[in-house]
Design a protein around this motif. Structure first.
Motif, PDB file in Angstrom:
ATOM      1  N   GLY A  70       0.782  -1.228   0.000  1.00 23.50           N
ATOM      2  CA  GLY A  70       0.000   0.000   0.000  1.00 23.50           C
ATOM      3  C   GLY A  70       0.814   1.279   0.000  1.00 23.50           C
ATOM      4  N   GLU A  71       2.141   1.197   0.000  1.00 24.93           N
ATOM      5  CA  GLU A  71       2.956   2.414   0.048  1.00 24.93           C
ATOM      6  C   GLU A  71       2.892   3.148  -1.286  1.00 24.93           C
ATOM      7  N   PRO A  72       2.550   4.444  -1.278  1.00 25.41           N
ATOM      8  CA  PRO A  72       2.454   5.190  -2.543  1.00 25.41           C
ATOM      9  C   PRO A  72       3.774   5.194  -3.309  1.00 25.41           C
ATOM     10  N   ASP A  73       3.672   5.105  -4.634  1.00 22.73           N
ATOM     11  CA  ASP A  73       4.815   5.253  -5.543  1.00 22.73           C
ATOM     12  C   ASP A  73       5.893   4.199  -5.339  1.00 22.73           C
ATOM     13  N   ARG A  74       5.504   3.024  -4.838  1.00 21.42           N
ATOM     14  CA  ARG A  74       6.512   1.971  -4.651  1.00 21.42           C
ATOM     15  C   ARG A  74       6.891   1.355  -6.002  1.00 21.42           C
ATOM     16  N   GLU A  75       8.094   0.780  -6.052  1.00 23.79           N
ATOM     17  CA  GLU A  75       8.597   0.069  -7.230  1.00 23.79           C
ATOM     18  C   GLU A  75       8.430   0.872  -8.517  1.00 23.79           C
TER      19      GLU A  75
ATOM     20  N   TRP B 294       8.246  -6.967   0.036  1.00 31.57           N
ATOM     21  CA  TRP B 294       8.137  -6.837   1.494  1.00 31.57           C
ATOM     22  C   TRP B 294       8.441  -8.197   2.125  1.00 31.57           C
ATOM     23  N   HIS B 295       9.522  -8.303   2.911  1.00 28.43           N
ATOM     24  CA  HIS B 295       9.878  -9.579   3.518  1.00 28.43           C
ATOM     25  C   HIS B 295      10.679  -9.323   4.792  1.00 28.43           C
ATOM     26  N   LEU B 296      10.687 -10.302   5.666  1.00 34.09           N
ATOM     27  CA  LEU B 296      11.326 -10.176   6.976  1.00 34.09           C
ATOM     28  C   LEU B 296      12.793 -10.557   6.880  1.00 34.09           C
ATOM     29  N   VAL B 297      13.658  -9.681   7.384  1.00 33.10           N
ATOM     30  CA  VAL B 297      15.105  -9.910   7.383  1.00 33.10           C
ATOM     31  C   VAL B 297      15.610  -9.836   8.816  1.00 33.10           C
ATOM     32  N   THR B 298      16.468 -10.761   9.179  1.00 30.86           N
ATOM     33  CA  THR B 298      17.109 -10.749  10.497  1.00 30.86           C
ATOM     34  C   THR B 298      18.613 -10.590  10.318  1.00 30.86           C
ATOM     35  N   LEU B 299      19.178  -9.631  11.014  1.00 29.31           N
ATOM     36  CA  LEU B 299      20.633  -9.451  11.070  1.00 29.31           C
ATOM     37  C   LEU B 299      21.094  -9.950  12.429  1.00 29.31           C
ATOM     38  N   THR B 300      21.874 -11.002  12.430  1.00 32.57           N
ATOM     39  CA  THR B 300      22.236 -11.663  13.691  1.00 32.57           C
ATOM     40  C   THR B 300      23.452 -11.033  14.362  1.00 32.57           C
ATOM     41  N   LYS B 301      24.166 -10.173  13.641  1.00 32.54           N
ATOM     42  CA  LYS B 301      25.356  -9.543  14.193  1.00 32.54           C
ATOM     43  C   LYS B 301      25.261  -8.027  14.067  1.00 32.54           C
ATOM     44  N   GLY B 302      25.761  -7.343  15.090  1.00 30.40           N
ATOM     45  CA  GLY B 302      25.854  -5.903  14.997  1.00 30.40           C
ATOM     46  C   GLY B 302      27.000  -5.494  14.087  1.00 30.40           C
ATOM     47  N   PHE B 303      27.052  -4.233  13.715  1.00 31.12           N
ATOM     48  CA  PHE B 303      28.119  -3.742  12.832  1.00 31.12           C
ATOM     49  C   PHE B 303      28.291  -2.243  13.053  1.00 31.12           C
ATOM     50  N   TRP B 304      29.473  -1.765  12.688  1.00 28.35           N
ATOM     51  CA  TRP B 304      29.749  -0.335  12.720  1.00 28.35           C
ATOM     52  C   TRP B 304      29.365   0.272  11.378  1.00 28.35           C
ATOM     53  N   LEU B 305      28.692   1.415  11.405  1.00 28.44           N
ATOM     54  CA  LEU B 305      28.311   2.111  10.190  1.00 28.44           C
ATOM     55  C   LEU B 305      28.627   3.593  10.343  1.00 28.44           C
TER      56      LEU B 305
ATOM     57  N   THR C 134      11.696   1.977  11.906  1.00 32.52           N
ATOM     58  CA  THR C 134      10.421   2.434  11.336  1.00 32.52           C
ATOM     59  C   THR C 134       9.970   1.495  10.212  1.00 32.52           C
ATOM     60  N   GLU C 135       8.683   1.576   9.885  1.00 33.61           N
ATOM     61  CA  GLU C 135       8.141   0.853   8.735  1.00 33.61           C
ATOM     62  C   GLU C 135       7.457   1.808   7.768  1.00 33.61           C
ATOM     63  N   SER C 136       7.619   3.097   7.988  1.00 31.18           N
ATOM     64  CA  SER C 136       7.005   4.116   7.134  1.00 31.18           C
ATOM     65  C   SER C 136       7.859   4.336   5.886  1.00 31.18           C
ATOM     66  N   ALA C 137       7.367   5.164   4.982  1.00 31.30           N
ATOM     67  CA  ALA C 137       8.076   5.407   3.729  1.00 31.30           C
ATOM     68  C   ALA C 137       9.451   6.018   3.956  1.00 31.30           C
ATOM     69  N   PHE C 138       9.575   6.790   5.020  1.00 36.99           N
ATOM     70  CA  PHE C 138      10.837   7.442   5.359  1.00 36.99           C
ATOM     71  C   PHE C 138      11.113   7.223   6.849  1.00 36.99           C
ATOM     72  N   SER C 139      12.349   7.344   7.241  1.00 33.95           N
ATOM     73  CA  SER C 139      12.652   7.202   8.673  1.00 33.95           C
ATOM     74  C   SER C 139      12.017   8.321   9.483  1.00 33.95           C
ATOM     75  N   PHE C 140      11.642   9.434   8.808  1.00 32.90           N
ATOM     76  CA  PHE C 140      11.004  10.563   9.487  1.00 32.90           C
ATOM     77  C   PHE C 140       9.480  10.432   9.523  1.00 32.90           C
ATOM     78  N   GLY C 141       8.921   9.406   8.900  1.00 34.43           N
ATOM     79  CA  GLY C 141       7.476   9.236   8.866  1.00 34.43           C
ATOM     80  C   GLY C 141       6.986   9.003   7.448  1.00 34.43           C
ATOM     81  N   ASP C 142       5.722   9.264   7.225  1.00 34.62           N
ATOM     82  CA  ASP C 142       5.113   9.001   5.917  1.00 34.62           C
ATOM     83  C   ASP C 142       5.405  10.080   4.884  1.00 34.62           C
ATOM     84  N   TYR C 143       5.884  11.238   5.345  1.00 36.36           N
ATOM     85  CA  TYR C 143       6.170  12.337   4.432  1.00 36.36           C
ATOM     86  C   TYR C 143       7.467  13.014   4.849  1.00 36.36           C
TER      87      TYR C 143
END
Length: 536
Positions: A318-323, A332-343, A412-421
């Motif tokens: 349902g996300e606008p303008d996807r793909e 849309w799929h579930l991903v697990t990262l089992t190790k931490g990392f530096w970024l 977050t699960e929104s379109a952006f880390s700041f929200g939907d807009y």
């Protein structure tokens, strides 16, 4: 443009309110606006009047609380209904009352809950008959006035207490409109704050400050006893004290900041194997978590420790303008990262690139703190190899595509880390082409210095917009629907397409979403492609 646009908000309560207000504006019905102090009752009353058939007529505001102090019954009558010459001592000429002055237009009784009990019967008569009697006169005069009233208390309770007439309450309460307190419309706080900061900056002719993600979170968590008025006053203060900067949580008044006991603490089992790392010249823990700094020939690059975890990668259907491109699915799929990392908390700067590679390929090369661009995936690998040789314990690399999106989303699960807009005050993108029909904004047409815009909830800057960022993976057309752990796709063929994430300075709004992904040949280079480092 509708005058109701001045009432900002995306919350369901505001949408319902505005829809009702539009309907009653077209009529002459009496309206009672209810709401706590500072919620915007006078603004709503003015919008109703300006959208009504009486828009070009007089709009008079009567603040009953402000008039209350020191006025006698005769003086109240005189203010409302007028008086004739000689009606009382000091009445040296005829005076028109506020009701007569509003004839043909609208009279707004603000804080009508403060209307004295002795004047209420005469206000009721005016509402029922449209007739008024000036003090000292014996002849009634007729007026055609639309009445809007507002209260910041429960008039039902005042009726029960005997301080407000029941019949007057019923006569006012023909169409009630209720403005919710700010604490009940938290999703509107970033929008309102952004608006006020921009308004005050325009008034002073300087650049508006921008609220960091953490600062916004604290504003959303605050109770706001003074409602929108209190938020507006805070934004005025922040604009004066921090023009053109990113406002962090420590810049907010003490009543907004959490106690130290609520700051992040990291479980030992989730820490990196060694802390501080041997390459770090500075390190510590702040509200975002662990950090460590690489110092290299006068350049400083801060890295954030990203905790392991699971997240939904890609975009929901349902996300606008996807793909926007069929060849780059956002399944849309579930991903697990089992190790931490530096970024790295920012994209690699031109200063750091030049310190390692002794040249600067960037088009926008007027500031060493801007991100390096015009770099291919191959060239980034050369940079990493050179840096790693000179700092043998660093183990630098590019993030995997999954690591990049996990860090960008920051929970977050929104379109952006700041929200939907988003707005250009949060993200450097083409503001002429906003996301999902949003309002247009600034289009800078260049990169900006790293850390110019707010960080996400994990302390990472400009993961949306500014420059596209290379990832380590081969670019697959579709990542699939299956749940996966620690995905990193086929690094054996160095010549296959690689993944770019995040969008660039000239990208339209839909192309800077958390899920956006494109694929390019590893030798591709252009003036909006850069990268950020990962370690481990």
């Amino acid at each position: 443009m509708s005058h109701f646009n001045a009432i900002l908000g995306q919350s369901p309560e505001i949408h319902v309110l505005i829809r009702s207000a539009r309907i009653v504006a077209a009529t002459d019905v009496t309206v009672l606006i209810k709401g706590e102090t500072g919620t915007g009752k006078e603004l709503l009353a003015a919008a109703i009047q300006q959208e009504s058939p009486r828009a070009n007529q007089t709009f008079i505001t009567l603040n009953c609380a402000a008039m209350l102090e020191g006025l006698t019954e005769v003086e109240w009558e005189s203010e409302l209904f007028g008086h004739i010459k000689g009606a009382f001592t000091g009445a040296i000429s005829n005076k028109q009352g506020l009701i007569q002055a509003a004839d043909g237009g609208t009279l707004f009784f603000d804080e009508i809950n403060s209307l004295p009990l002795f004047i209420q019967p005469k206000v009721l008569r005016f509402l029922e008959t449209g007739e008024c009697l000036a003090v000292g006169d014996t002849n009634f005069y007729s007026v055609n006035v639309r009445v809007i009233a507002a209260t910041n208390t429960d008039l039902n309770q005042q009726v029960a207490n005997g301080t407000f007439r029941r019949d007057l309450y019923f006569r006012l309460n023909v169409v009630p409109l209720e403005l919710p307190p700010l604490r009940q419309r938290k999703e509107d706080i970033p929008l309102l704050a952004d608006h006020f900061l921009a308004d005050f900056a325009e008034l002073h002719n300087w650049q508006a400050p921008v609220l960091s993600h953490q600062a916004i979170k604290l504003l959303r968590d605050y109770a706001w006893p003074g409602n929108i008025r209190e938020l507006r006053d805070l934004c005025e203060r922040l604009n004066i004290l921090f023009p053109g900067t990113v406002i962090e949580q420590e810049n907010l008044p003490v009543e907004f900041r959490p106690a130290l006991s609520s700051f992040i603490s990291i479980s030992p089992k989730l820490l990196p194997e060694k802390f501080p790392p041997s390459w770090a010249r500075a390190w510590g823990e702040d509200t975002f978590g662990l950090f460590a700094e690489l110092h290299y020939q006068g350049c400083v690059q801060r890295f954030r420790w990203i905790l392991p975890g699971s997240f939904w990668m890609g975009s929901p259907p349902g996300e606008p303008d996807r793909e926007p491109w069929n060849e780059s699915k956002e399944t849309w799929h579930l991903v697990t990262l089992t190790k931490g990392f530096w970024l790295a908390d920012t994209a690699c700067t031109q200063g750091l690139w030049e310190s390692v590679m002794r040249e600067n390929p960037s088009r926008f090369n007027d500031d060493s703190q801007k991100p390096v661009e015009m770099v291919s995936w191959y060239e980034v690998q050369q940079f990493i190899d050179t840096l790693s040789r000179q700092t043998a314990v660093l183990h630098a690399r590019l993030p995997s595509e999954a690591e990049w999106e996990y860090a960008c989303r920051a929970g977050t699960e929104s379109a952006f880390s700041f929200g939907d807009y988003i707005t250009p005050r949060q993200v450097n993108y083409n503001g002429d082409l906003p996301y999902a029909g949003g309002e247009k904004g600034e289009y800078r047409q260049t990169t900006v210095e790293v850390k110019s815009l707010p960080a996400n909830a994990w302390g990472l800057y400009e993961m949306h917009g500014n420059v596209w960022e290379w990832c380590q993976d081969v670019g697959l057309a579709d990542l699939g629907r299956n749940d996966v752990a620690d995905p990193l796709f086929d690094l054996s063929d160095q010549d296959r397409d690689r993944v770019l994430r995040g969008g660039g300075w000239y990208s339209q709004g839909r192309l800077v979403r958390s899920a956006i992904r494109i694929r390019r040949q590893p030798d591709y280079r252009i003036y909006d492609i850069g990268f950020r480092l990962a370690l481990g």
